[in-house]
Design a protein around this motif. Structure first.
Motif, PDB file in Angstrom:
ATOM      1  N   GLU A  76       0.820  -1.207   0.000  1.00  0.00           N
ATOM      2  CA  GLU A  76       0.000   0.000   0.000  1.00  0.00           C
ATOM      3  C   GLU A  76       0.857   1.261   0.000  1.00  0.00           C
ATOM      4  O   GLU A  76       0.491   2.274  -0.614  1.00  0.00           O
ATOM      5  N   ILE A  77       2.007   1.193   0.674  1.00  0.00           N
ATOM      6  CA  ILE A  77       2.886   2.373   0.702  1.00  0.00           C
ATOM      7  C   ILE A  77       3.416   2.667  -0.690  1.00  0.00           C
ATOM      8  O   ILE A  77       3.484   3.825  -1.130  1.00  0.00           O
ATOM      9  N   GLU A  78       3.800   1.624  -1.415  1.00  0.00           N
ATOM     10  CA  GLU A  78       4.306   1.822  -2.769  1.00  0.00           C
ATOM     11  C   GLU A  78       3.197   2.245  -3.721  1.00  0.00           C
ATOM     12  O   GLU A  78       3.455   2.965  -4.697  1.00  0.00           O
ATOM     13  N   GLN A  79       1.974   1.827  -3.472  1.00  0.00           N
ATOM     14  CA  GLN A  79       0.874   2.221  -4.357  1.00  0.00           C
ATOM     15  C   GLN A  79       0.631   3.724  -4.335  1.00  0.00           C
ATOM     16  O   GLN A  79       0.426   4.339  -5.379  1.00  0.00           O
ATOM     17  N   GLY A  80       0.664   4.310  -3.161  1.00  0.00           N
ATOM     18  CA  GLY A  80       0.381   5.745  -3.063  1.00  0.00           C
ATOM     19  C   GLY A  80       1.602   6.628  -3.031  1.00  0.00           C
ATOM     20  O   GLY A  80       1.489   7.819  -2.730  1.00  0.00           O
ATOM     21  N   LYS A  81       2.788   6.064  -3.327  1.00  0.00           N
ATOM     22  CA  LYS A  81       4.020   6.840  -3.232  1.00  0.00           C
ATOM     23  C   LYS A  81       4.048   7.981  -4.237  1.00  0.00           C
ATOM     24  O   LYS A  81       4.422   9.115  -3.925  1.00  0.00           O
ATOM     25  N   LYS A  82       3.666   7.697  -5.476  1.00  0.00           N
ATOM     26  CA  LYS A  82       3.678   8.715  -6.527  1.00  0.00           C
ATOM     27  C   LYS A  82       2.273   9.032  -7.042  1.00  0.00           C
ATOM     28  O   LYS A  82       2.123   9.567  -8.140  1.00  0.00           O
ATOM     29  N   SER A  88      -3.437  17.909  -5.196  1.00  0.00           N
ATOM     30  CA  SER A  88      -2.012  17.781  -4.894  1.00  0.00           C
ATOM     31  C   SER A  88      -1.140  18.188  -6.079  1.00  0.00           C
ATOM     32  O   SER A  88      -0.071  18.777  -5.907  1.00  0.00           O
TER      33      SER A  88
END
Length: 246
Positions: A76-82, A88
């Motif tokens: 999940e962290i990598e999904q919303g990283k970029k 935004s």
């Protein structure tokens, strides 16, 4: 002929909005296809519209399912990283534009103060009517100019005279030159020392001249028109604070 800039706002006219949707949807699908072909990356597009009962997908339903499955398998962290949304994205653009404006204002201020410094040297303006912030900026520019001048003088005199003098002494020692050779080289060495002394004295005199120029005196006057520099930041907290120069 240049294209007219499109205003990014909701199109109220129904027919114009529908025509724009079809045109831009076709362009979007084309860009996704080009990106996938040219760069060899996995990409997909899903577009819902009120004009069609079924969404339009690219490249195919199976291709979209494969890309979505690959995306969901990531943490999940990598999904919303970029991942960015409209808000935004606009915030990033605004921050970048503000940084560019701040840098450009600082460059403009430095050029203005540098121009004022040369005007002072030529006697066209007086320092009496300058604001405290202008004097602070002028002092900052003069200090940096003096550092650059002294560094240039030190590099030139050190690399020139010091190296040549040392090489001459090494050559004399290697060849076994007697006292007569040393006496012949003595005038040349003394001349080099004199030149170095004159260079250092000249640098000190120039520095003292700059400092005298910055020292406010009642009898100081250049006889030219007074110029007041545009203030870099009107909201200053102290007499010597500035948002451009330390």
């Amino acid at each position: 002929m240049t294209r007219k800039k499109v205003k990014l706002a909701y199109i109220c006219n129904d027919s114009a909005r529908k025509a724009t949707f079809k045109k831009r949807k076709k362009g979007l699908m084309k860009k996704v296809s080009e990106l996938s072909t040219l760069c060899g990356v996995d990409a997909c597009a899903i577009v819902y519209s009120p004009y069609d009962s079924q969404p339009e997908v690219w490249p195919s339903p199976l291709g979209v399912q494969r890309v979505v499955t690959k995306f969901k398998s990531m943490p999940e962290i990598e999904q919303g990283k970029k991942m960015v949304n409209q808000e935004s994205f606009l915030r990033q653009r605004i921050t970048k534009s503000c940084d560019q404006i701040k840098k450009q204002r600082k460059d403009n201020r430095e050029k203005e103060v540098t121009h004022a410094m040369f005007q002072c040297l030529s006697g066209n303006i007086s320092l009496g009517n300058l604001h405290m912030m202008d004097l602070n900026d002028l002092g900052w520019v003069i200090d940096h100019s003096l550092k650059d001048i002294n560094m240039t003088l030190n590099n030139g005199s050190g690399s020139g005279s010091g190296t040549s003098h040392t090489s001459q002494l090494e050559a004399a020692a290697a060849t076994g030159a007697g006292p007569s050779s040393a006496r012949e080289q003595a005038p040349e060495s003394s001349q080099m020392v004199t030149n170095d002394f004159e260079v250092n004295v000249g640098a000190m005199q120039r520095q003292q001249w700059f400092m005298d120029l910055m020292t406010p005196q009642e009898h100081m006057g250049f006889g030219g028109e007074d110029m007041v520099l545009p203030s870099g930041d009107n909201n200053q907290n102290g007499l010597w604070t500035n948002s451009f120069f330390p």
